[in-house]
Scaffold this motif. Structure first.
Motif, PDB file in Angstrom:
ATOM      1  N   VAL A   1       0.840  -1.202   0.000  1.00 44.09           N
ATOM      2  CA  VAL A   1       0.000   0.000   0.000  1.00 44.09           C
ATOM      3  C   VAL A   1       0.875   1.252   0.000  1.00 44.09           C
ATOM      4  O   VAL A   1       0.640   2.197  -0.758  1.00 44.09           O
ATOM      5  CB  VAL A   1      -0.967   0.008   1.199  1.00 44.09           C
ATOM      6  N   SER A   2       1.917   1.248   0.848  1.00 50.46           N
ATOM      7  CA  SER A   2       2.827   2.397   0.884  1.00 50.46           C
ATOM      8  C   SER A   2       3.520   2.591  -0.458  1.00 50.46           C
ATOM      9  O   SER A   2       3.658   3.720  -0.939  1.00 50.46           O
ATOM     10  CB  SER A   2       3.879   2.208   1.986  1.00 50.46           C
ATOM     11  N   LEU A   3       3.931   1.493  -1.087  1.00 51.87           N
ATOM     12  CA  LEU A   3       4.610   1.578  -2.383  1.00 51.87           C
ATOM     13  C   LEU A   3       3.672   2.152  -3.446  1.00 51.87           C
ATOM     14  O   LEU A   3       4.090   2.973  -4.275  1.00 51.87           O
ATOM     15  CB  LEU A   3       5.110   0.201  -2.800  1.00 51.87           C
ATOM     16  N   ALA A   4       2.418   1.750  -3.421  1.00 57.81           N
ATOM     17  CA  ALA A   4       1.443   2.288  -4.371  1.00 57.81           C
ATOM     18  C   ALA A   4       1.249   3.784  -4.155  1.00 57.81           C
ATOM     19  O   ALA A   4       1.187   4.563  -5.116  1.00 57.81           O
ATOM     20  CB  ALA A   4       0.107   1.551  -4.230  1.00 57.81           C
ATOM     21  N   VAL A   5       1.170   4.198  -2.895  1.00 60.43           N
ATOM     22  CA  VAL A   5       0.997   5.618  -2.565  1.00 60.43           C
ATOM     23  C   VAL A   5       2.192   6.436  -3.040  1.00 60.43           C
ATOM     24  O   VAL A   5       2.034   7.504  -3.650  1.00 60.43           O
ATOM     25  CB  VAL A   5       0.788   5.813  -1.049  1.00 60.43           C
ATOM     26  N   TYR A   6       3.394   5.941  -2.787  1.00 59.50           N
ATOM     27  CA  TYR A   6       4.599   6.697  -3.184  1.00 59.50           C
ATOM     28  C   TYR A   6       4.721   6.779  -4.702  1.00 59.50           C
ATOM     29  O   TYR A   6       5.150   7.802  -5.240  1.00 59.50           O
ATOM     30  CB  TYR A   6       5.858   6.064  -2.580  1.00 59.50           C
ATOM     31  N   ASN A   7       4.338   5.706  -5.395  1.00 56.59           N
ATOM     32  CA  ASN A   7       4.352   5.757  -6.859  1.00 56.59           C
ATOM     33  C   ASN A   7       3.321   6.748  -7.387  1.00 56.59           C
ATOM     34  O   ASN A   7       3.537   7.387  -8.423  1.00 56.59           O
ATOM     35  CB  ASN A   7       4.112   4.368  -7.451  1.00 56.59           C
ATOM     36  N   SER A   8       2.203   6.890  -6.672  1.00 52.89           N
ATOM     37  CA  SER A   8       1.220   7.902  -7.086  1.00 52.89           C
ATOM     38  C   SER A   8       1.787   9.298  -6.875  1.00 52.89           C
ATOM     39  O   SER A   8       1.530  10.207  -7.681  1.00 52.89           O
ATOM     40  CB  SER A   8      -0.097   7.736  -6.316  1.00 52.89           C
ATOM     41  N   ASN A   9       2.587   9.486  -5.833  1.00 51.64           N
ATOM     42  CA  ASN A   9       3.243  10.776  -5.615  1.00 51.64           C
ATOM     43  C   ASN A   9       4.214  11.103  -6.750  1.00 51.64           C
ATOM     44  O   ASN A   9       4.456  12.272  -7.059  1.00 51.64           O
ATOM     45  CB  ASN A   9       4.010  10.772  -4.293  1.00 51.64           C
ATOM     46  N   LEU A  10       4.767  10.062  -7.360  1.00 52.21           N
ATOM     47  CA  LEU A  10       5.715  10.236  -8.460  1.00 52.21           C
ATOM     48  C   LEU A  10       5.032  10.209  -9.829  1.00 52.21           C
ATOM     49  O   LEU A  10       5.694  10.305 -10.854  1.00 52.21           O
ATOM     50  CB  LEU A  10       6.776   9.129  -8.414  1.00 52.21           C
ATOM     51  N   SER A  11       3.702  10.065  -9.823  1.00 52.23           N
ATOM     52  CA  SER A  11       2.929   9.951 -11.071  1.00 52.23           C
ATOM     53  C   SER A  11       3.395   8.773 -11.924  1.00 52.23           C
ATOM     54  O   SER A  11       3.372   8.828 -13.150  1.00 52.23           O
ATOM     55  CB  SER A  11       3.003  11.259 -11.885  1.00 52.23           C
ATOM     56  N   ASN A  12       3.804   7.678 -11.270  1.00 53.78           N
ATOM     57  CA  ASN A  12       4.211   6.454 -11.964  1.00 53.78           C
ATOM     58  C   ASN A  12       2.998   5.521 -12.079  1.00 53.78           C
ATOM     59  O   ASN A  12       2.827   4.586 -11.302  1.00 53.78           O
ATOM     60  CB  ASN A  12       5.346   5.749 -11.210  1.00 53.78           C
ATOM     61  N   TYR A  13       2.145   5.801 -13.052  1.00 55.73           N
ATOM     62  CA  TYR A  13       0.857   5.108 -13.130  1.00 55.73           C
ATOM     63  C   TYR A  13       0.993   3.627 -13.442  1.00 55.73           C
ATOM     64  O   TYR A  13       0.251   2.803 -12.889  1.00 55.73           O
ATOM     65  CB  TYR A  13      -0.037   5.801 -14.167  1.00 55.73           C
ATOM     66  N   GLU A  14       1.925   3.259 -14.302  1.00 53.81           N
ATOM     67  CA  GLU A  14       2.109   1.836 -14.606  1.00 53.81           C
ATOM     68  C   GLU A  14       2.621   1.080 -13.386  1.00 53.81           C
ATOM     69  O   GLU A  14       2.248  -0.073 -13.157  1.00 53.81           O
ATOM     70  CB  GLU A  14       3.063   1.662 -15.789  1.00 53.81           C
ATOM     71  N   GLU A  15       3.471   1.734 -12.604  1.00 55.85           N
ATOM     72  CA  GLU A  15       3.964   1.098 -11.374  1.00 55.85           C
ATOM     73  C   GLU A  15       2.844   0.940 -10.354  1.00 55.85           C
ATOM     74  O   GLU A  15       2.777  -0.067  -9.645  1.00 55.85           O
ATOM     75  CB  GLU A  15       5.117   1.920 -10.774  1.00 55.85           C
ATOM     76  N   ILE A  16       1.958   1.944 -10.276  1.00 57.60           N
ATOM     77  CA  ILE A  16       0.793   1.819  -9.393  1.00 57.60           C
ATOM     78  C   ILE A  16      -0.003   0.580  -9.786  1.00 57.60           C
ATOM     79  O   ILE A  16      -0.411  -0.216  -8.935  1.00 57.60           O
ATOM     80  CB  ILE A  16      -0.121   3.063  -9.486  1.00 57.60           C
ATOM     81  N   HIS A  17      -0.212   0.412 -11.091  1.00 56.35           N
ATOM     82  CA  HIS A  17      -0.983  -0.721 -11.589  1.00 56.35           C
ATOM     83  C   HIS A  17      -0.325  -2.045 -11.187  1.00 56.35           C
ATOM     84  O   HIS A  17      -0.995  -2.973 -10.696  1.00 56.35           O
ATOM     85  CB  HIS A  17      -1.112  -0.621 -13.109  1.00 56.35           C
ATOM     86  N   LYS A  18       0.984  -2.153 -11.367  1.00 51.36           N
ATOM     87  CA  LYS A  18       1.706  -3.381 -11.023  1.00 51.36           C
ATOM     88  C   LYS A  18       1.587  -3.701  -9.537  1.00 51.36           C
ATOM     89  O   LYS A  18       1.346  -4.845  -9.142  1.00 51.36           O
ATOM     90  CB  LYS A  18       3.183  -3.243 -11.401  1.00 51.36           C
ATOM     91  N   VAL A  19       1.753  -2.668  -8.700  1.00 53.66           N
ATOM     92  CA  VAL A  19       1.722  -2.877  -7.252  1.00 53.66           C
ATOM     93  C   VAL A  19       0.317  -3.272  -6.799  1.00 53.66           C
ATOM     94  O   VAL A  19       0.153  -4.198  -5.986  1.00 53.66           O
ATOM     95  CB  VAL A  19       2.190  -1.605  -6.517  1.00 53.66           C
ATOM     96  N   VAL A  20      -0.694  -2.589  -7.319  1.00 51.15           N
ATOM     97  CA  VAL A  20      -2.066  -2.911  -6.931  1.00 51.15           C
ATOM     98  C   VAL A  20      -2.446  -4.314  -7.404  1.00 51.15           C
ATOM     99  O   VAL A  20      -3.153  -5.040  -6.694  1.00 51.15           O
ATOM    100  CB  VAL A  20      -3.053  -1.858  -7.476  1.00 51.15           C
ATOM    101  N   LEU A  21      -1.963  -4.716  -8.572  1.00 51.28           N
ATOM    102  CA  LEU A  21      -2.218  -6.087  -9.044  1.00 51.28           C
ATOM    103  C   LEU A  21      -1.653  -7.109  -8.067  1.00 51.28           C
ATOM    104  O   LEU A  21      -2.309  -8.107  -7.746  1.00 51.28           O
ATOM    105  CB  LEU A  21      -1.599  -6.293 -10.433  1.00 51.28           C
ATOM    106  N   GLU A  22      -0.428  -6.863  -7.601  1.00 48.36           N
ATOM    107  CA  GLU A  22       0.179  -7.787  -6.634  1.00 48.36           C
ATOM    108  C   GLU A  22      -0.631  -7.806  -5.341  1.00 48.36           C
ATOM    109  O   GLU A  22      -0.871  -8.871  -4.754  1.00 48.36           O
ATOM    110  CB  GLU A  22       1.625  -7.371  -6.354  1.00 48.36           C
ATOM    111  N   LEU A  23      -1.041  -6.621  -4.894  1.00 50.39           N
ATOM    112  CA  LEU A  23      -1.840  -6.520  -3.669  1.00 50.39           C
ATOM    113  C   LEU A  23      -3.174  -7.230  -3.848  1.00 50.39           C
ATOM    114  O   LEU A  23      -3.613  -7.990  -2.968  1.00 50.39           O
ATOM    115  CB  LEU A  23      -2.054  -5.039  -3.337  1.00 50.39           C
TER     116      LEU A  23
END
Length: 277
Positions: A121-143
């Motif tokens: 969850v923290s990793l997804a939040v930090y990637n959103s702070n960086l506007s890394n949308y594909e990374e958000i998607h990858k992290v949420v998929l794992e979660l």
């Protein structure tokens, strides 16, 4: 020893359940007084205090306590100490460092479910702070695959939010899921040939503009009328002033209007001065 460990766990749970600044400050004093007794569970107690400071947004004291806590660690560094180190890095604007800390942490195959969910969850939040949308998607998929295996992401699945919120704050998770949904919906809108053409047109323009890092398809929702949705482009730019962001936004609007008159597309320039380094 058992009573001491129970006390430190009690502090951690009370910090988790406390939200008001006054109550957190009272809890801070109680934990500090307990630490003066030099308890056997000093590391766990310090970690609870760091969590308290982070909730108070008192990053200076959180950082001081973090360093003190590391000096008491013998052997493996506790999971939550690294998690809070990443949180402090993020609050100080060093979000890329925070992301690297969490990626390293998540490579540990011995993490229990509570720990892995908290880190994801923290990793997804930090990637959103960086506007890394594909990374958000990858992290949420794992979660999602951890919590709801063998099913597709469903943004309205309350059981998912309920399960994850047992281990971490629900508000950041809801915010990240909303961002991801808008991003995925924006990609879906690219199936419309006109929107796809506009996206590629601005993408080509950005490739020849050193001030632009990325162009993100997005779906924006009307604040007053939530049923009304718009195709939007988020322009991730190099660090620039608000005035320069506005000028770039206006210029891109003009590019779209001149080539695709009558097509409504929202443009939002996000300068990297507003994206954590």
């Amino acid at each position: 020893m058992a009573l001491a460990l129970l006390r430190s766990n009690d502090f951690a749970e009370r910090v988790n359940q406390t939200s008001s600044e006054g109550d957190l400050r009272s809890l801070e004093i109680e934990i500090l007084n307990y630490l003066e007794t030099r308890p056997a569970d000093v590391v766990k107690t310090m970690i609870a205090l760091i969590a308290c400071y982070i909730k108070l947004d008192d990053i200076k004291n959180a950082e001081v306590m973090l360093e003190r806590c590391y000096s008491h660690v013998n052997g493996n560094v506790p999971f939550y100490l690294e998690l809070f180190k990443a949180a402090i890095k993020n609050r100080k604007g060093n979000t890329k460092e925070a992301v690297e800390i969490l990626r390293k942490l998540l490579k540990d195959n011995t993490l229990i479910e509570r720990e892995r969910i908290s880190a994801l969850v923290s990793l997804a939040v930090y990637n959103s702070n960086l506007s890394n949308y594909e990374e958000i998607h990858k992290v949420v998929l794992e979660l999602w695959n951890m919590v709801c295996p063998n099913s597709k992401i469903d943004f309205d699945d309350n059981s998912f939010y309920s399960r994850v919120s047992q281990y971490t704050d629900e508000e950041p998770l809801i915010r990240v899921m909303s961002i991801l949904e808008s991003y995925l919906n924006g990609k879906e809108l690219l199936k419309d040939q006109t929107y796809s053409d506009i996206y590629e047109y601005i993408k080509d323009y950005s490739n020849n503009n050193q001030d632009i890092d990325d162009v993100i398809p997005y779906e924006d929702i009307d604040i007053e009328f939530p049923d009304i949705k718009y195709f939007s482009l988020k322009i991730i730019s190099k660090p620039m002033s608000i005035e320069e962001e506005f000028d770039l936004e206006l210029y891109i609007y003009k590019l779209i209007i001149s080539k695709y008159p009558g097509v409504l597309v929202l443009v939002n320039v996000i300068g990297n001065s507003r994206v954590s380094n």
